[in-house]
Design a protein around this motif. Structure first.
Motif: not given
Length: 467
Positions: A293-322
């Motif tokens: 969801g939007n919160v997951a995207m926020d968390a991922a993008r924050v982690a990236k900005r805090l210096g993470a080399e790799h950030v993964y979104i893991t989700y049990r459905r596909g792209r059309d269901e995001l």
């Protein structure tokens, strides 16, 4: 400025943005906003439909064609006044509301091409007004002699307070945190919603007469019953849903597992990303965010900005269901967030010292639709695999804090802990109203604002009839 003729362009005027490579390393706002000429050209795409379907899609009933007409004419202050006649937080809504599912989804221009950029134009007029040095003096409503308490200074509480204040009510907001704004300040990152914008919107309300008491935890500092004892004639509960949900899988107690709430609160409210603050936060390297969801995207993008080399979104459905907004998904991908779709976590792995070393996932395929119409994910047998990470961030939703539930008699609650209230915010207890995430669980800013607006109307009717 000249009044432009209808612009028949099939596409929106592009929103200027920071370069993805640059912005992934800073917390400055991603979208830079329209200039005056672009705003006028975009507003000129409006067909001024007589039945105003766009307004039907707005939870706070902004008079969209009227404000777009004023933008097209170059009368930006008049456009701002039209927007704020029904929306107390236009600069916020213009940035974070899912317009593509609300007003813009109803836009006739969207039938053949792209809808009018209503959200972008709402942001423009709000920002234009804020930048004015010669702002018109704000009109303070005439007091009607009645007091109302609002619990929570998030979008529901601020909207309810603003609407009541315009009606002449003496309104006091009680906020648990030391800063006002609720999820707008602790949940949404600076690069999507600058906190200076939130502060300016709140200042507009306080200038109008709304009072805010911070560090006031209702149910602990003071109870709902005590608010009535202190002379408040009605209470609106807009305390949000700040209690994070977890997966309930092995390994969630390992060091390096965070709720998205904790990460975002430390970063946004407590400014952990700034060198001049000493808020402790882990240095990430490889991060798995569970949820999409939007919160997951926020968390991922924050982690990236805090210096993470790799950030993964893991989700049990596909792209059309995001479930996240299309714009947020595109921004995340442009910034280097990696998507591991059709994968569901089953275990978080750790070392002998209790630190996260990976997350075990099992591949999924989509089966028949569930009760909500979404295809249900089904695990593929013997497809388990491990993603090597040192941090796992859980972003699968939140529920209301039980403090008010445990200290307030006369209310009824849902199985998920939300306060039961009708569409007008009326609860089982006379004089107590509720709306936003405290009722529905985690949802969108604009839906919370719509609930606050509906509750303000109900409170006004209740107190008028009570007299």
């Amino acid at each position: 400025m000249a009044n432009l003729k209808v612009n028949m362009s099939m596409t929106k005027n592009p929103m200027p943005e920071q370069n993805p490579v640059v912005r992934a390393g800073n917390f400055d706002e991603v979208a830079l906003g329209y200039d005056a000429d672009t705003a006028m050209k975009e507003a000129a795409r409006c067909l001024d439909c007589k039945n105003t379907p766009c307004r039907e899609g707005c939870p706070v009933a902004v008079k969209i064609p009227r404000f777009l007409e004023k933008v097209r004419e170059g009368d930006f202050e008049a456009a701002y006044e039209i927007v704020t006649s029904t929306n107390s937080l236009p600069a916020v809504c213009g940035r974070v509301c899912p317009q593509e599912k609300q007003c813009e989804s109803k836009c006739v221009r969207g039938l053949k091409g792209e809808s009018v950029g209503i959200g972008r134009l709402e942001r423009f007029v709000a920002d234009w007004h804020m930048a004015r040095e010669d702002k018109p003096e704000m009109t303070v409503p005439v007091p009607n002699g009645h007091r109302v308490a609002v619990i929570g200074s998030g979008p529901a509480g601020l909207t309810c307070a603003g609407d009541l204040c315009k009606m002449g009510y003496d309104v006091t907001i009680f906020e648990a945190f030391h800063k006002s704004g609720g999820v707008l300040v602790y949940g949404i990152p600076q690069f999507r919603l600058p906190k200076e914008i939130v502060a300016a919107e709140i200042e507009n309300l306080t200038k109008m007469g709304v009072k805010i008491v911070n560090n006031a935890i209702i149910g602990k500092s003071i109870t709902v019953d005590e608010l009535f004892d202190d002379g408040f004639e009605a209470v609106f509960i807009g305390s949000g849903a700040g209690l994070p949900q977890f997966l309930r899988i092995p390994g969630e107690n390992l060091l390096g597992v965070y709720s998205a709430n904790e990460l975002l609160t430390r970063t946004n409210l407590m400014k952990a990303y700034r060198d001049d603050y000493d808020t402790p936060i882990k240095h990430f390297h490889r991060v798995a965010v569970v949820g999409a969801g939007n919160v997951a995207m926020d968390a991922a993008r924050v982690a990236k900005r805090l210096g993470a080399e790799h950030v993964y979104i893991t989700y049990r459905r596909g792209r059309d269901e995001l479930p996240a907004r299309k714009e947020e998904v595109e921004h995340a991908e442009a910034e280097g967030i990696e998507f591991e779709l059709l994968n569901n976590p089953c275990t978080i792995r750790g070392d002998e010292d209790g630190h996260v070393t990976g997350i075990e996932l099992i591949r999924q395929e989509l089966g028949e639709p569930d009760e909500k119409g979404r295809r249900k994910p089904v695990a593929i047998k013997d497809s388990n695999w491990v993603l090597d990470v040192d941090t796992v961030i859980i972003a699968i939703g939140t529920s209301p804090n039980p403090l008010i539930r445990n200290t307030t008699d006369g209310l009824t609650f849902t199985k998920k802990g939300g306060i039961e209230a009708d569409e007008g915010g009326v609860t089982a207890r006379p004089g107590v109203f509720a709306g936003g995430d405290a009722v529905t669980g985690s949802a969108t800013v604009i839906l919370a604002m719509g609930a606050g607006k509906a509750a303000a109307k109900s409170i006004d009717e209740y107190l008028r009839n009570k007299k």
